[in-house]
Design an enzyme around this catalytic site. Structure first.
Site, PDB file in Angstrom:
ATOM      1  CG  ASP A  29      -1.914   1.115   1.247  1.00  0.00           C
ATOM      2  OD1 ASP A  29      -1.894   1.941   0.321  1.00  0.00           O
ATOM      3  OD2 ASP A  29      -2.716   1.178   2.196  1.00  0.00           O
ATOM      4  CG  ASP A 124      -3.324   3.628  -3.404  1.00  0.00           C
ATOM      5  OD1 ASP A 124      -4.170   2.766  -3.733  1.00  0.00           O
ATOM      6  OD2 ASP A 124      -3.543   4.495  -2.538  1.00  0.00           O
ATOM      7  CD  GLU A 125      -5.064  -0.880  -1.072  1.00  0.00           C
ATOM      8  OE1 GLU A 125      -4.953  -1.373   0.065  1.00  0.00           O
ATOM      9  OE2 GLU A 125      -6.155  -0.686  -1.640  1.00  0.00           O
TER      10      GLU A 125
END
Length: 427
Positions: A29, A124-125
């Site tokens: 993350d 973003d993950e």
């Protein structure tokens, strides 16, 4: 960088984090990603509160806040006006989504260097599989440390959770931020999860939390011990699955990167800085949003059969209406008129309109093109001429910018819509 946390703390007496046996799933993350990229690109902003989002004066929404801004209580999805009250000295930017995509791709490339099993779930993950012996005999924690170091070299940071399945990895990634590395060793999942609130598990929203509370369930430990039949009665088949996840017994595999999913719909929304109250204003707003949808359809080479209109009256109340067309189209003059005709189902004089959305879907449902039931829907010579005009306008905007050409109706909305950039975390 904080020391990695073995969860439960220490992983048990004598636990050796390098002696990992069984599945190892990681969740990376990126920390305050959009804001971190802005601070990277603007060194003078480092150490200062940065908010990426729309203007407080135009009903904007916070997309991401730096950790310096979060100390004031600012968080994603918060109204920008609230964020400004909490952190009046913050630096504001609408952001640069193309730049964020570029940086995200570089981070995913780092994960791809370590394992072919990388499943990106948002910009973003990403989940990744580092099971010992599958692609490497190296310790999962050693791989994760190396990933963090390489990501830091790009100028941003990440937090990583590692566990035997996706649920544990996701929750672990939230334990230590920023720059955290939290590993839940095999066999310790239940003890790690048990004291946490049910809200810590993805998919358990406010409504589900309230229903669980009424059943006397507040922690994941209580959820894991709940009666399966009672959970099924209240939540259906999802109930027993929640209990399984809460016990750390979920079985979940990281899927290899696949081709992008087929586009199912194309839509746009606009929030207005002042409520629309007159019919002509609202219809002009629908036409304004429809033009943006038409441009996106033509860019993707798509034509759809189904039109959806969304009307939001205030921050908490919205309704939608839908109608099928007789023939697929990418022309906003066609589907925009149908969207306007749906307004009577959703609005009556005296009602205030905060947001309008228009969507087109049904791109390939196997129907043959047929004569339209609605006047003007057919693709006659006049419609083809208007479609050609739309494509010509698209080309001018692509070359000279969005303001190069427009319609008179758009002038009334100049500066009167929210300027929150479309920076959702979907891919």
């Amino acid at each position: 960088m904080p020391d990695e946390t073995l969860s439960p703390r220490g992983g048990g007496a004598g636990a050796d984090p390098l002696a990992w046996e069984g599945p190892a799933v990681g969740l990376l993350d990126l920390d305050a990603f959009f804001a971190s990229v802005e601070q990277l690109d603007h060194p003078e902003w480092r150490g200062r509160p940065v908010i990426v989002g729309g203007s407080p004066d135009r009903r904007g929404v916070v997309s991401t806040a730096s950790y310096e801004a979060r100390r004031y209580g600012v968080h994603s999805a918060m109204p920008s006006a609230t964020a400004r009250r909490l952190c009046p000295d913050a630096i504001w930017t609408r952001g640069n989504f193309a730049r964020y995509r570029e940086m995200s791709a570089r981070v995913m490339g780092i994960l791809g260097d370590e394992t072919p099993l990388v499943e990106q779930v948002s910009i973003d993950e990403a989940f990744f599989d580092v099971t010992p012996g599958r692609f490497s005999r190296e310790s999962p924690l050693s791989i994760c440390r190396r990933v963090q170091e390489r990501v830091a070299e790009l100028g941003v940071t990440c937090s990583i959770g590692v566990g035997v399945n996706k649920t544990v990895a996701k929750i672990a990634s939230e334990r230590e931020k920023p720059r955290g590395l939290t590993a839940v060793l095999p066999g310790t999942e239940r003890a790690f999860l048990a004291p946490l609130p049910v809200a810590a598990m993805s998919g358990v929203g406010p409504a589900t939390q309230e229903r669980l509370r009424r059943m006397g369930i507040r922690t994941l430990g209580e959820l894991s011990r709940a009666d399966a039949l009672e959970l099924e009665r209240v939540f259906g088949v999802l109930g027993p699955r929640m209990a399984l996840r809460a016990a750390g017994l979920e079985r979940s595999a990281v899927m290899e990167a696949a081709a992008p999913e087929e586009v199912k719909s194309v839509s746009n929304e606009r929030t207005f800085s002042e409520d629309l109250t007159e019919a002509d204003q609202i219809r002009a707003g629908i036409a304004h949003v429809s033009e943006m949808v038409g441009r996106r359809l033509r860019r993707k080479g798509l034509r759809g059969h189904t039109v959806t209109l969304k009307v939001k009256y205030d921050a908490a109340h919205a309704r939608t209406a839908q109608r099928s067309l007789g023939a697929p189209t990418d022309d906003e003059r066609v589907f925009g008129r149908v969207a306007q005709s749906l307004l009577d189902e959703l609005w009556s004089p005296g009602m205030r309109v905060r947001l309008l959305g228009v969507g087109v879907s049904g791109f390939d449902d196997g129907r043959e093109v047929q004569m339209s039931l609605f006047a003007g829907e057919g693709e006659g010579a006049g419609d083809r001429d208007r479609s050609a005009l739309g494509r010509a306008c698209d080309a001018l905007r692509e070359r000279f910018g969005d303001g190069a050409v427009g319609y008179g109706r758009d002038l009334r909305f100049s500066g009167s819509t929210s300027d929150t950039a479309p920076m959702h975390k979907d891919l």
